[in-house]
Design a protein around this motif. Structure first.
Motif, PDB file in Angstrom:
ATOM      1  N   ILE A 238       7.987 -11.336   0.717  1.00  0.00           N
ATOM      2  CA  ILE A 238       7.221 -10.955   1.906  1.00  0.00           C
ATOM      3  C   ILE A 238       7.603  -9.510   2.234  1.00  0.00           C
ATOM      4  CG2 ILE A 238       6.633 -11.548   4.295  1.00  0.00           C
ATOM      5  CD1 ILE A 238       7.681 -14.340   3.800  1.00  0.00           C
ATOM      6  N   PRO A 239       7.042  -8.548   1.512  1.00  0.00           N
ATOM      7  CA  PRO A 239       7.482  -7.154   1.654  1.00  0.00           C
ATOM      8  C   PRO A 239       7.223  -6.617   3.061  1.00  0.00           C
ATOM      9  CG  PRO A 239       5.456  -7.277   0.390  1.00  0.00           C
ATOM     10  CD  PRO A 239       5.917  -8.687   0.575  1.00  0.00           C
ATOM     11  N   LYS A 240       8.265  -5.942   3.597  1.00  0.00           N
ATOM     12  CA  LYS A 240       8.157  -5.292   4.899  1.00  0.00           C
ATOM     13  C   LYS A 240       8.633  -3.854   4.741  1.00  0.00           C
ATOM     14  CE  LYS A 240       9.542  -5.595   9.741  1.00  0.00           C
ATOM     15  NZ  LYS A 240      10.305  -6.349  10.758  1.00  0.00           N
ATOM     16  N   PHE A 241       7.726  -2.915   4.943  1.00  0.00           N
ATOM     17  CA  PHE A 241       8.022  -1.507   4.724  1.00  0.00           C
ATOM     18  C   PHE A 241       8.694  -0.902   5.956  1.00  0.00           C
ATOM     19  CE2 PHE A 241       4.746  -2.539   1.728  1.00  0.00           C
ATOM     20  CZ  PHE A 241       5.079  -1.836   0.587  1.00  0.00           C
ATOM     21  N   ALA A 242       9.763  -0.141   5.696  1.00  0.00           N
ATOM     22  CA  ALA A 242      10.517   0.501   6.778  1.00  0.00           C
ATOM     23  C   ALA A 242       9.643   1.501   7.526  1.00  0.00           C
ATOM     24  CB  ALA A 242      11.742   1.204   6.194  1.00  0.00           C
ATOM     25  N   GLN A 243       9.994   1.762   8.775  1.00  0.00           N
ATOM     26  CA  GLN A 243       9.229   2.715   9.584  1.00  0.00           C
ATOM     27  C   GLN A 243       9.262   4.120   8.987  1.00  0.00           C
ATOM     28  OE1 GLN A 243       7.267   2.049  12.278  1.00  0.00           O
ATOM     29  NE2 GLN A 243       7.689  -0.105  11.804  1.00  0.00           N
ATOM     30  N   SER A 244      10.313   4.399   8.204  1.00  0.00           N
ATOM     31  CA  SER A 244      10.424   5.733   7.595  1.00  0.00           C
ATOM     32  C   SER A 244       9.334   5.990   6.560  1.00  0.00           C
ATOM     33  CB  SER A 244      11.807   5.903   6.958  1.00  0.00           C
ATOM     34  OG  SER A 244      12.085   4.872   6.039  1.00  0.00           O
ATOM     35  N   PHE A 245       8.616   4.958   6.140  1.00  0.00           N
ATOM     36  CA  PHE A 245       7.485   5.175   5.225  1.00  0.00           C
ATOM     37  C   PHE A 245       6.377   5.992   5.894  1.00  0.00           C
ATOM     38  CE2 PHE A 245       9.365   2.076   2.407  1.00  0.00           C
ATOM     39  CZ  PHE A 245       8.854   2.401   1.160  1.00  0.00           C
ATOM     40  N   LYS A 246       6.426   6.073   7.224  1.00  0.00           N
ATOM     41  CA  LYS A 246       5.439   6.912   7.911  1.00  0.00           C
ATOM     42  C   LYS A 246       5.578   8.378   7.523  1.00  0.00           C
ATOM     43  CE  LYS A 246       4.974   4.008  12.038  1.00  0.00           C
ATOM     44  NZ  LYS A 246       5.130   3.958  13.511  1.00  0.00           N
ATOM     45  N   ASN A 247       6.793   8.769   7.092  1.00  0.00           N
ATOM     46  CA  ASN A 247       7.035  10.159   6.696  1.00  0.00           C
ATOM     47  C   ASN A 247       6.550  10.455   5.275  1.00  0.00           C
ATOM     48  OD1 ASN A 247       8.374  10.538   9.166  1.00  0.00           O
ATOM     49  ND2 ASN A 247      10.331   9.852   8.290  1.00  0.00           N
ATOM     50  N   LEU A 248       6.206   9.405   4.522  1.00  0.00           N
ATOM     51  CA  LEU A 248       5.776   9.593   3.127  1.00  0.00           C
ATOM     52  C   LEU A 248       4.282   9.907   3.113  1.00  0.00           C
ATOM     53  CD1 LEU A 248       8.538   8.210   2.858  1.00  0.00           C
ATOM     54  CD2 LEU A 248       7.647   6.938   0.917  1.00  0.00           C
ATOM     55  N   THR A 249       3.949  11.057   3.603  1.00  0.00           N
ATOM     56  CA  THR A 249       2.539  11.427   3.773  1.00  0.00           C
ATOM     57  C   THR A 249       1.857  11.856   2.478  1.00  0.00           C
ATOM     58  OG1 THR A 249       3.292  13.642   4.399  1.00  0.00           O
ATOM     59  CG2 THR A 249       2.835  12.085   6.182  1.00  0.00           C
ATOM     60  N   SER A 250       2.620  11.888   1.368  1.00  0.00           N
ATOM     61  CA  SER A 250       2.022  12.225   0.070  1.00  0.00           C
ATOM     62  C   SER A 250       1.873  10.990  -0.820  1.00  0.00           C
ATOM     63  CB  SER A 250       2.885  13.263  -0.656  1.00  0.00           C
ATOM     64  OG  SER A 250       2.968  14.463   0.071  1.00  0.00           O
ATOM     65  N   LEU A 251       2.369   9.839  -0.385  1.00  0.00           N
ATOM     66  CA  LEU A 251       2.365   8.629  -1.210  1.00  0.00           C
ATOM     67  C   LEU A 251       0.935   8.165  -1.460  1.00  0.00           C
ATOM     68  CD1 LEU A 251       4.194   6.506  -2.564  1.00  0.00           C
ATOM     69  CD2 LEU A 251       4.093   5.189  -0.443  1.00  0.00           C
ATOM     70  N   ASN A 252       0.516   8.131  -2.739  1.00  0.00           N
ATOM     71  CA  ASN A 252      -0.858   7.714  -3.047  1.00  0.00           C
ATOM     72  C   ASN A 252      -0.955   6.559  -4.042  1.00  0.00           C
ATOM     73  OD1 ASN A 252      -0.528   8.949  -5.637  1.00  0.00           O
ATOM     74  ND2 ASN A 252      -1.165  10.913  -4.779  1.00  0.00           N
ATOM     75  N   THR A 253       0.172   6.169  -4.682  1.00  0.00           N
ATOM     76  CA  THR A 253       0.111   5.086  -5.668  1.00  0.00           C
ATOM     77  C   THR A 253       1.308   4.158  -5.495  1.00  0.00           C
ATOM     78  OG1 THR A 253      -1.002   6.531  -7.264  1.00  0.00           O
ATOM     79  CG2 THR A 253      -0.003   4.515  -8.115  1.00  0.00           C
ATOM     80  N   ILE A 254       1.024   2.853  -5.355  1.00  0.00           N
ATOM     81  CA  ILE A 254       2.077   1.842  -5.243  1.00  0.00           C
ATOM     82  C   ILE A 254       1.804   0.730  -6.256  1.00  0.00           C
ATOM     83  CG2 ILE A 254       3.227   0.157  -3.757  1.00  0.00           C
ATOM     84  CD1 ILE A 254       2.494   1.808  -1.377  1.00  0.00           C
ATOM     85  N   TYR A 255       2.797   0.489  -7.118  1.00  0.00           N
ATOM     86  CA  TYR A 255       2.721  -0.618  -8.075  1.00  0.00           C
ATOM     87  C   TYR A 255       3.671  -1.723  -7.607  1.00  0.00           C
ATOM     88  CZ  TYR A 255       0.539   2.727 -11.286  1.00  0.00           C
ATOM     89  OH  TYR A 255      -0.288   3.646 -11.864  1.00  0.00           O
ATOM     90  N   MET A 256       3.108  -2.903  -7.330  1.00  0.00           N
ATOM     91  CA  MET A 256       3.920  -4.052  -6.920  1.00  0.00           C
ATOM     92  C   MET A 256       3.546  -5.299  -7.719  1.00  0.00           C
ATOM     93  SD  MET A 256       4.235  -3.613  -2.769  1.00  0.00           S
ATOM     94  CE  MET A 256       5.714  -4.625  -2.745  1.00  0.00           C
ATOM     95  N   SER A 257       3.037  -5.121  -8.922  1.00  0.00           N
ATOM     96  CA  SER A 257       2.612  -6.265  -9.732  1.00  0.00           C
ATOM     97  C   SER A 257       3.802  -7.059 -10.246  1.00  0.00           C
ATOM     98  CB  SER A 257       1.762  -5.775 -10.910  1.00  0.00           C
ATOM     99  OG  SER A 257       2.496  -4.882 -11.724  1.00  0.00           O
ATOM    100  N   SER A 258       3.544  -8.322 -10.555  1.00  0.00           N
ATOM    101  CA  SER A 258       4.536  -9.217 -11.163  1.00  0.00           C
ATOM    102  C   SER A 258       5.788  -9.353 -10.313  1.00  0.00           C
ATOM    103  CB  SER A 258       4.898  -8.730 -12.576  1.00  0.00           C
ATOM    104  OG  SER A 258       3.774  -8.678 -13.402  1.00  0.00           O
ATOM    105  N   ASN A 259       5.594  -9.574  -9.039  1.00  0.00           N
ATOM    106  CA  ASN A 259       6.694  -9.929  -8.152  1.00  0.00           C
ATOM    107  C   ASN A 259       6.519 -11.396  -7.752  1.00  0.00           C
ATOM    108  OD1 ASN A 259       8.654  -7.645  -7.114  1.00  0.00           O
ATOM    109  ND2 ASN A 259       6.688  -6.648  -7.488  1.00  0.00           N
ATOM    110  N   GLU A 260       7.050 -11.747  -6.594  1.00  0.00           N
ATOM    111  CA  GLU A 260       6.885 -13.110  -6.077  1.00  0.00           C
ATOM    112  C   GLU A 260       6.265 -13.075  -4.686  1.00  0.00           C
ATOM    113  OE1 GLU A 260      10.744 -14.847  -6.226  1.00  0.00           O
ATOM    114  OE2 GLU A 260      10.783 -14.988  -8.415  1.00  0.00           O
ATOM    115  N   ILE A 261       5.366 -12.109  -4.491  1.00  0.00           N
ATOM    116  CA  ILE A 261       4.770 -11.890  -3.171  1.00  0.00           C
ATOM    117  C   ILE A 261       3.882 -13.075  -2.792  1.00  0.00           C
ATOM    118  CG2 ILE A 261       3.274 -10.398  -1.799  1.00  0.00           C
ATOM    119  CD1 ILE A 261       4.156  -8.077  -3.585  1.00  0.00           C
ATOM    120  N   GLN A 262       4.190 -13.663  -1.661  1.00  0.00           N
ATOM    121  CA  GLN A 262       3.429 -14.804  -1.166  1.00  0.00           C
ATOM    122  C   GLN A 262       2.573 -14.443   0.038  1.00  0.00           C
ATOM    123  OE1 GLN A 262       6.176 -18.018  -0.442  1.00  0.00           O
ATOM    124  NE2 GLN A 262       7.260 -17.678  -2.365  1.00  0.00           N
TER     125      GLN A 262
END
Length: 744
Positions: A238-262
């Protein structure tokens, strides 16, 4: 051993330019110049002492260096690139690289380096920018591991077994790409990177990270320039992103495949909403909850991959229309349990959509105007669903569609005009459905179609007009159907056709009259027993012919006449027991002939290998019992009839037993006793002894024809066996092989 594979090569291969180690390239090196030396894959056990001092690049990968000493690189002060991968050195003296002050790239992968050896390497490399340490035995990364390497921009520590300590990369402010895949990392310290890190790509895939890593505020706070984050193949649930991700204003690609995300919850994703996310890859996750509103906020989204997830159909029906507010170009998803209905409201207006994949879902009906608002769609994949009904106007508005994939559904009939709007279509896959019949008007509008697959449908016959007008069609797959004849397949532009696994039992003349441009033909596995002479006469451009896995017992005379351009012929896994004279007549350019069968009798071996008077280089692969040929002596008369009554030079009657391998005849028809003659032109072969000690091939000096000369012993055996066959006597079969116990 029951089967022997014999490769008889009659071609001459000219090999040149393969000099190894000379005055210009000492030590067996591939390159030796003032600026570059490449000594890869050699047996060097030490660094050459005579290396030019001016070189900029040195490649010693996969050599046998056992140790590196201080003097090894002393003279190479200008060196910028050094590859020592796969060298497996056991000892590195402290200060070995001190003189390499201009070195920018160092590859030490696959060496089994441990922590102790590593500290002897990095003492002084002030200019180093690229460092590859993958596939070693590093265990600890701390603030001193890369402490002096302040100019690093790329670091690869993948495939080790590292534990990451506090502030391991604090000194690498210029680091832009960091690869830590496959390390079994279970956690990361809060202080890991420089506060003003220039990191652009961070790959943490294939580790043992859990939800707490994404929630660490300080860990992500300094990565303002991060663009790509890969955390695939971990243990997030159950991924929960930290508030500091708000500073990642250049982030354009996230790979989260093959986990156990429910669960993918809106409140946990909020810190990402400031980032311009373009690509979100979530495939191979057991997602049961995907809350509404998430896609609505990802306004910059271009690629969404939900393939191999288990999101319930009811949830997908609610969240997919949210994509109207994005810039989506590529969409892939698979539904969980429940019927998933698709119509023109499912996706809303997606004018930028280019690729859509709905795979392994319970889609049953394609309604009219399905994607009427996606005029830029070029690829539509609807495979492995339960589609049984397609409306006549289902594909309306898709003028740009290039690929349509409808494989593995339950389609039984198709409207005549269903594909008419698809003017740009080049690839159509309708395989693995239940299309028993094909309307002759079904493909009429597909003027740019290159590839068409109709395999595995149970089609019994097809109308002659079905493929007429498809002037761009090149590849046609009709395998795994119930065709009993190929006569109605008329496709003049087709170059490759697959008729494997049908119900063809006989091939007759004119069966392939409508395939005049064919280059490759496969008729594998049809239980075919008979092929009439000149069946392939219309296929003058054919180059590859596969007739394997049938029931062909005899290669009849002139069976392959007309196939002048065939280079590969496969007759393996048949029941071939006889090859008649002129069996391979017409195969002028044959390069490879494969026969794997219980071949016991060949009327005359020179008829087997004769290629219409011109013998090219030929590779003959024959897999037969231990004695390959049972035939008469090597000498043959220059005229007369064969044993089966046919005339011609193939299968000439052998001379009597008293001649024992000699034979032939002069131009006037008289025998030249004790003289071996060419069975084709009758010219005496004066360079061959009358009695040969071993069976071998002989080449006629006049007409360049190849034929076999049997030794005296083989001649006697052959004649004896043929006599026994005429009298009804046969050899007892050899005993069954005994069981060989496994090695213990």
């Amino acid at each position: 051993m029951w089967w022997t594979v014999a490769f008889l090569s009659l071609s001459v291969w000219l090999l040149s330019g393969m000099t190894v180690g000379n005055a210009d390239n000492p030590h067996g090196c591939q390159v030796w110049s003032p600026t570059e030396v490449k000594c890869a894959h050699t047996d060097l056990n030490e660094v050459p002492l005579d290396l030019p001092a001016t070189i900029l690049r040195l490649d010693l990968q996969d050599s046998r260096l056992k140790e590196l000493r201080r003097h090894s690189f002393d003279a190479l002060k200008r060196l910028q690139y050094l590859d020592l991968s796969w060298t497996r050195f056991e000892y590195v003296e402290n200060g070995t690289f001190d003189s390499l002050t201009n070195l920018r790239t160092l590859n030490l992968s696959r060496n089994g380096l441990g922590d102790a050896q590593w500290f002897n390497i990095t003492s002084s490399l002030p200019s180093l920018q690229t460092l590859v340490l993958s596939d070693n035995r590093l265990q600890q990364l701390n603030r001193w591991t890369f402490g002096d390497l302040h100019n690093l921009t790329f670091l690869d520590t993948s495939s080790n077994a590292i534990i990451v300590g506090e502030c391991a990369f604090c000194g690498q402010q210029r680091l832009q790409r960091l690869d830590m895949t496959d390390n079994e990392i279970s956690t990361l310290p809060s202080r890991l990177f420089h506060p003003q890190s220039e990191l652009v790509l961070l790959d943490l895939s294939n580790n043992r990270l859990r939800d707490d890593v994404l929630a660490k505020e300080e860990l992500w706070s300094g990565l303002a320039r991060l663009r790509t984050l890969d955390v695939s193949l971990n243990y997030f649930s159950i991924p929960k992103f930290a508030q500091s991700f708000k500073n990642l204003t250049s982030l354009n690609t996230i790979y989260m495949s093959s986990n156990e995300i429910q669960q993918f919850l809106f409140q946990n994703i909020v810190p990402l909403l400031n980032a311009p996310i373009h690509d979100f890859i979530l495939r191979y996750n057991p997602i049961s909850i995907f809350e509404e509103g998430i896609l609505l906020q990802l306004r910059h989204l271009r690629t969404l991959d939900l393939g191999k997830t288990t999101i319930p159909s009811s949830q997908l029906q609610k969240i997919l229309p949210e994509l109207q507010n994005t810039k989506i170009q590529k969409l892939r998803f698979e539904t969980g349990p429940g019927n998933f209905a698709i119509d023109n409201t499912t996706f809303g207006r997606l004018p930028g959509l280019q690729k859509l994949r709905v795979h392994s879902s319970d889609v049953r009906v394609l309604k009219a105007n399905l994607l009427i608002h996606s005029k830029n769609l070029t690829e539509l994949v609807l495979g492995s669903n339960n589609i049984s009904t397609i409306d006549e106007y289902a594909f309306a508005g898709l003028e740009s569609l290039d690929i349509l994939y409808l494989r593995s559904n339950n389609i039984q009939t198709l409207p005549d005009n269903v594909f008419n709007p698809l003017q740009a279509l080049t690839y159509l896959d309708l395989s693995s459905n239940n299309l028993n019949t094909i309307s002759p008007r079904l493909f009429k509008g597909l003027l740019h179609l290159h590839r068409l697959s109709l395999s595995s449908n149970g089609i019994v016959q097809i109308d002659k007009a079905t493929f007429v007008g498809l002037n761009s069609l090149i590849r046609l797959d009709l395998s795994f159907n119930l065709f009993t004849t190929a006569r109605n397949v008329v496709a003049p532009s087709v170059k490759s056709i697959d008729l494997s696994r049908n119900a063809l039992t006989v091939l007759q003349r004119n069966d392939f009259q409508g395939l005049t441009n064919l280059v490759s033909l496969s008729v594998v596995g049809n239980s075919m027993k008979t092929i009439e002479p000149r069946t392939f006469q219309a296929l003058g451009k054919l180059e590859e012919l596969d007739l394997s896995l049938n029931g062909i017992a005899t290669v009849t005379s002139r069976m392959f006449e007309g196939l002048e351009n065939v280079t590969n012929l496969d007759l393996s896994l048949n029941d071939v027991t006889e090859i008649e004279p002129y069996g391979f007549y017409g195969l002028r350019r044959l390069r490879e002939l494969v026969i794997r069968s219980t071949l016991r009798t060949i009327q005359s071996v020179q008829a087997t290998l004769r290629i219409c008077g011109r013998q090219p280089p030929l590779l003959l692969a024959v897999c037969v019992p231990q004695r390959m040929f049972s035939l008469s002596a090597a000498g043959f008369r220059s005229s007369g009839t064969s044993k089966d009554g046919s005339s011609g030079d193939g299968g000439r009657e052998p001379t009597n037993g008293n001649n024992k391998g000699s034979g032939g005849g002069d131009k006037n028809g008289g025998d030249k006793k004790g003289q071996l003659c060419c069975p084709k032109c009758g010219d005496p072969c004066t360079h061959v002894e009358t009695f040969v000690s071993s069976t071998r091939f002989v080449k006629c000096e006049k007409c360049h024809h190849f034929f076999v000369v049997l030794s005296e012993m083989d001649s006697k055996k052959s004649l004896k066996e043929q006599t026994a066959e005429r009298q009804g006597k046969t050899k007892k079969p050899p005993p069954a092989p005994k069981k060989v116990w496994p090695w213990s």
